[in-house]
Design an enzyme around this catalytic site. Sequence first.
Site, PDB file in Angstrom:
ATOM      1  N   LEU A 226       3.977  10.273   2.646  1.00 40.36           N
ATOM      2  CA  LEU A 226       2.839  10.142   1.751  1.00 40.36           C
ATOM      3  C   LEU A 226       1.599  10.190   2.636  1.00 40.36           C
ATOM      4  O   LEU A 226       1.596   9.589   3.715  1.00 40.36           O
ATOM      5  CB  LEU A 226       2.878   8.817   0.981  1.00 40.36           C
ATOM      6  CG  LEU A 226       3.940   8.675  -0.110  1.00 40.36           C
ATOM      7  CD1 LEU A 226       3.910   7.259  -0.675  1.00 40.36           C
ATOM      8  CD2 LEU A 226       3.748   9.693  -1.217  1.00 40.36           C
ATOM      9  N   ASP A 227       0.558  10.887   2.202  1.00 34.80           N
ATOM     10  CA  ASP A 227      -0.606  10.987   3.071  1.00 34.80           C
ATOM     11  C   ASP A 227      -1.305   9.634   3.219  1.00 34.80           C
ATOM     12  O   ASP A 227      -1.006   8.669   2.507  1.00 34.80           O
ATOM     13  CB  ASP A 227      -1.566  12.083   2.595  1.00 34.80           C
ATOM     14  CG  ASP A 227      -2.253  11.764   1.285  1.00 34.80           C
ATOM     15  OD1 ASP A 227      -2.943  10.730   1.204  1.00 34.80           O
ATOM     16  OD2 ASP A 227      -2.126  12.549   0.335  1.00 34.80           O
ATOM     17  N   TYR A 228      -2.226   9.568   4.146  1.00 38.07           N
ATOM     18  CA  TYR A 228      -2.893   8.326   4.558  1.00 38.07           C
ATOM     19  C   TYR A 228      -3.511   7.574   3.383  1.00 38.07           C
ATOM     20  O   TYR A 228      -3.439   6.344   3.310  1.00 38.07           O
ATOM     21  CB  TYR A 228      -3.958   8.668   5.592  1.00 38.07           C
ATOM     22  CG  TYR A 228      -4.603   7.493   6.291  1.00 38.07           C
ATOM     23  CD1 TYR A 228      -3.850   6.613   7.060  1.00 38.07           C
ATOM     24  CD2 TYR A 228      -5.981   7.293   6.202  1.00 38.07           C
ATOM     25  CE1 TYR A 228      -4.445   5.548   7.722  1.00 38.07           C
ATOM     26  CE2 TYR A 228      -6.593   6.239   6.864  1.00 38.07           C
ATOM     27  CZ  TYR A 228      -5.821   5.366   7.616  1.00 38.07           C
ATOM     28  OH  TYR A 228      -6.419   4.311   8.276  1.00 38.07           O
TER      29      TYR A 228
END
Length: 289
Positions: free
Chosen positions: A151-153
């Site tokens: 999952l992105d930041y």
Amino acid sequence: MTGRGRPAGRQRRRSDFTPPRTVRLRDDEGRERRDVDAAAGGDVHAAAGERLQKVLARAGFGSRRACEALIAQGRVSVDGTLVTEQGVRVDPERQAVHVDGRRLQLDTSKLTLALNKPRKVVSAMSDPEGRRDLTEFVADREQRLYHVGRLDYETEGLLLLTNDGELGHRLTHPSFEISKTYVCRFDCPGAFPRGLLKALREGVELEDGPARADQARLVAHDGREAVVEVTLHEGRNRIVRRMFASQGHELTALVRTRIGPVLLGDLAPGTTREVSGRELGTLMAEVGL
């Protein structure tokens, strides 16, 4: 209202542990396969092993008598062979046992966790820039765990961690097409944009090729912002954000709420729970294990 007292158009939510209507069993290449029946299968009896009904009972399928009934009803297979006779012994550490198409994880050394990843955490076990990473959420675990996908930041929500290498590999392999559900929030003053949901479902053009949501529905809209739920099989980097951006909408919040049969539920941000039993079995069946 329908005849059973539910509002028209609403579908009754199925229990997390209700057997799926169709369990997709696949081989190593992602092709669908069928269980082999007893007539075509080989000898699965392991003389030095445990009785099959005892293994099932320990896995949570009720008393030994209830497990004997499962076997007699033709709901249990071992190494792809249907078992209907009592007294078969199996080696739970070496043989694959399925009930109703679901694989039983009998190897106690394997662990799979569901994590609610908070925002501003890197989906990695270390970060050269010194940002928060996933190690803080599994520091109390003896097993060496790895994250399944990313999952992105800025995205929060459901992330799986496991030490089962084969399960992790299959969950990330595109041939198995594991569906994922996201809740997307964005600024939306005035009327909800006409055609947005249709565009997401029919497909949008991105710089690395077209992308399409399997499902897209409006959850809420108050004239200032909107919440949309989308489900897709895609796993490309930041694909949900890029799909909305292609239609002129920058997401202000993005939460993944489901991976296959595993739900985020009420899991608090930064906490984990074990994925086990029938839930894990259904997940494994989804990728042909």
